[in-house]
Design a protein around this motif. Structure first.
Motif, PDB file in Angstrom:
ATOM      1  N   GLU A   1       0.840  -1.194   0.000  1.00 54.16           N
ATOM      2  CA  GLU A   1       0.000   0.000   0.000  1.00 54.16           C
ATOM      3  C   GLU A   1       0.874   1.243   0.000  1.00 54.16           C
ATOM      4  O   GLU A   1       1.617   1.501   0.951  1.00 54.16           O
ATOM      5  N   ASN A   2       0.786   1.996  -1.078  1.00 52.30           N
ATOM      6  CA  ASN A   2       1.516   3.259  -1.217  1.00 52.30           C
ATOM      7  C   ASN A   2       0.507   4.403  -1.264  1.00 52.30           C
ATOM      8  O   ASN A   2      -0.302   4.476  -2.185  1.00 52.30           O
ATOM      9  N   TYR A   3       0.546   5.262  -0.251  1.00 55.22           N
ATOM     10  CA  TYR A   3      -0.334   6.430  -0.215  1.00 55.22           C
ATOM     11  C   TYR A   3       0.515   7.673   0.000  1.00 55.22           C
ATOM     12  O   TYR A   3       1.451   7.661   0.816  1.00 55.22           O
ATOM     13  N   ALA A   4       0.170   8.739  -0.719  1.00 55.81           N
ATOM     14  CA  ALA A   4       0.915   9.996  -0.627  1.00 55.81           C
ATOM     15  C   ALA A   4       0.174  11.006   0.229  1.00 55.81           C
ATOM     16  O   ALA A   4      -1.054  11.137   0.134  1.00 55.81           O
ATOM     17  N   TYR A   5       0.923  11.709   1.054  1.00 59.16           N
ATOM     18  CA  TYR A   5       0.351  12.780   1.871  1.00 59.16           C
ATOM     19  C   TYR A   5       1.493  13.639   2.418  1.00 59.16           C
ATOM     20  O   TYR A   5       2.667  13.244   2.337  1.00 59.16           O
ATOM     21  N   ALA A   6       1.149  14.784   2.946  1.00 60.28           N
ATOM     22  CA  ALA A   6       2.125  15.596   3.677  1.00 60.28           C
ATOM     23  C   ALA A   6       2.003  15.243   5.150  1.00 60.28           C
ATOM     24  O   ALA A   6       0.900  15.255   5.706  1.00 60.28           O
TER      25      ALA A   6
ATOM     26  N   VAL B   1       3.621   0.042   2.966  1.00 65.78           N
ATOM     27  CA  VAL B   1       3.145  -0.958   3.915  1.00 65.78           C
ATOM     28  C   VAL B   1       2.974  -2.269   3.164  1.00 65.78           C
ATOM     29  O   VAL B   1       2.095  -2.404   2.318  1.00 65.78           O
ATOM     30  N   ARG B   2       3.841  -3.232   3.485  1.00 65.63           N
ATOM     31  CA  ARG B   2       3.845  -4.533   2.818  1.00 65.63           C
ATOM     32  C   ARG B   2       3.296  -5.586   3.775  1.00 65.63           C
ATOM     33  O   ARG B   2       3.757  -5.688   4.915  1.00 65.63           O
TER      34      ARG B   2
ATOM     35  N   ARG C   1       3.660  -7.757   8.673  1.00 56.53           N
ATOM     36  CA  ARG C   1       3.769  -6.477   7.984  1.00 56.53           C
ATOM     37  C   ARG C   1       5.199  -5.955   8.062  1.00 56.53           C
ATOM     38  O   ARG C   1       5.909  -6.182   9.035  1.00 56.53           O
ATOM     39  N   PHE C   2       5.558  -5.252   7.015  1.00 51.71           N
ATOM     40  CA  PHE C   2       6.841  -4.574   6.939  1.00 51.71           C
ATOM     41  C   PHE C   2       6.503  -3.133   6.553  1.00 51.71           C
ATOM     42  O   PHE C   2       6.170  -2.842   5.412  1.00 51.71           O
ATOM     43  N   ASP C   3       6.538  -2.219   7.547  1.00 55.61           N
ATOM     44  CA  ASP C   3       6.061  -0.846   7.379  1.00 55.61           C
ATOM     45  C   ASP C   3       7.212   0.125   7.187  1.00 55.61           C
ATOM     46  O   ASP C   3       8.254   0.026   7.856  1.00 55.61           O
TER      47      ASP C   3
ATOM     48  N   ALA D   1      -4.594   3.120   8.979  1.00 65.61           N
ATOM     49  CA  ALA D   1      -3.804   1.923   9.269  1.00 65.61           C
ATOM     50  C   ALA D   1      -2.439   1.930   8.595  1.00 65.61           C
ATOM     51  O   ALA D   1      -1.547   1.181   9.012  1.00 65.61           O
ATOM     52  N   VAL D   2      -2.246   2.750   7.574  1.00 68.21           N
ATOM     53  CA  VAL D   2      -0.942   2.761   6.901  1.00 68.21           C
ATOM     54  C   VAL D   2      -0.037   3.873   7.412  1.00 68.21           C
ATOM     55  O   VAL D   2       1.146   3.926   7.063  1.00 68.21           O
ATOM     56  N   ARG D   3      -0.564   4.764   8.221  1.00 72.09           N
ATOM     57  CA  ARG D   3       0.259   5.838   8.767  1.00 72.09           C
ATOM     58  C   ARG D   3       1.030   5.343   9.999  1.00 72.09           C
ATOM     59  O   ARG D   3       0.530   4.501  10.747  1.00 72.09           O
ATOM     60  N   PRO D   4       2.218   5.862  10.233  1.00 72.57           N
ATOM     61  CA  PRO D   4       2.944   5.469  11.454  1.00 72.57           C
ATOM     62  C   PRO D   4       2.242   5.990  12.699  1.00 72.57           C
ATOM     63  O   PRO D   4       1.523   6.993  12.646  1.00 72.57           O
TER      64      PRO D   4
END
Length: 224
Positions: free
Chosen positions: A76-81, A92-93, A104-106, A214-217
């Motif tokens: 999962e590749n998402y772009a943001y500031a 996020v793999r 998961r490998f984040d 869920a994909v954000r740290p």
């Protein structure tokens, strides 16, 4: 917002295969994200000496000890500031290593404008910061190698805990799939972890969904 890969590669970005150019141009407009699914032909790890380190990493979504063949995979590749205003792209793999177990490998990749380098923050809390060196090979594939690694405090990571990563991603015209090959080598223990396989992707438009929480740290590191 210019994508982190366009920042990092500069003029070489245009040398990527066209399918890779779209995938790595994800910047929030017109594509918010790029979600891939496929199979890793092989997921491997090093000798038994590496297992404790991999088990430790699995607690915070940094590597893991399981191995396998034909492992279902998503990325999962998402772009943001991020909260510091830095262009960011999630990596996020998720690996279905057993019928009832996922690993998961984040990572979040952040463009450091003042240093002119792409920084890969690993784990749920951005536990490690790794400088990345990108290039495009003669086939239009993307290659990545890791550089210096630091803790959130900015202190250099001890050699015992570091690994040198080598990544190559390409597009296979015949199969219509993206290929990926990743190898991480420990400076102390030798081959540590890796995987190779292929996947297809779909693109997510910004008017369809926000960046999934869920994909954000869980914590962002202000240091670059």
């Amino acid at each position: 917002m210019t994508s982190v890969f366009q920042h990092a590669l500069g003029a070489d970005f245009d040398r990527l295969h066209p399918r890779l150019r779209r995938r790595f141009a994800v910047d929030g407009e017109p594509d918010l994200g790029c979600v891939g699914s496929g199979v890793m032909d092989r997921v491997w790890r090093g000798t038994a000496l590496t297992a404790p380190l991999l088990h430790l990493g699995a607690l915070r979504h940094i590597l893991f000890p399981e191995t396998g063949r034909c492992v279902p995979f998503t990325i999962e590749n998402y772009a943001y500031a991020d909260s510091y205003g830095r262009p960011t792209l999630t990596f996020v793999r998720t690996f279905q290593v057993a019928p009832h177990r996922r690993r998961r490998f984040d990572a979040t990749m952040v463009w450091s404008a003042h240093r002119g380098v792409l920084v890969d923050y690993l784990g749920t809390h951005q536990h490690l910061a790794v400088d990345l060196h990108l290039a495009v090979d003669h086939t239009g594939a993307l290659t990545i190698r890791s550089g210096p690694q630091r803790f959130p405090s900015g202190r250099a990571c001890p050699a015992l805990l570091t690994g040198d990563a080598r990544v190559r991603e390409w597009y296979d015209e015949r199969d219509g799939r993206f290929g990926i090959d990743v190898a991480v080598t420990s400076r102390r223990f030798g081959p540590l972890f890796g995987y190779t396989g292929s996947f297809t992707v779909r693109y997510v438009r910004p008017d369809r969904a926000p960046v999934p929480a869920a994909v954000r740290p869980l914590r962002e590191n202000p240091r670059e």
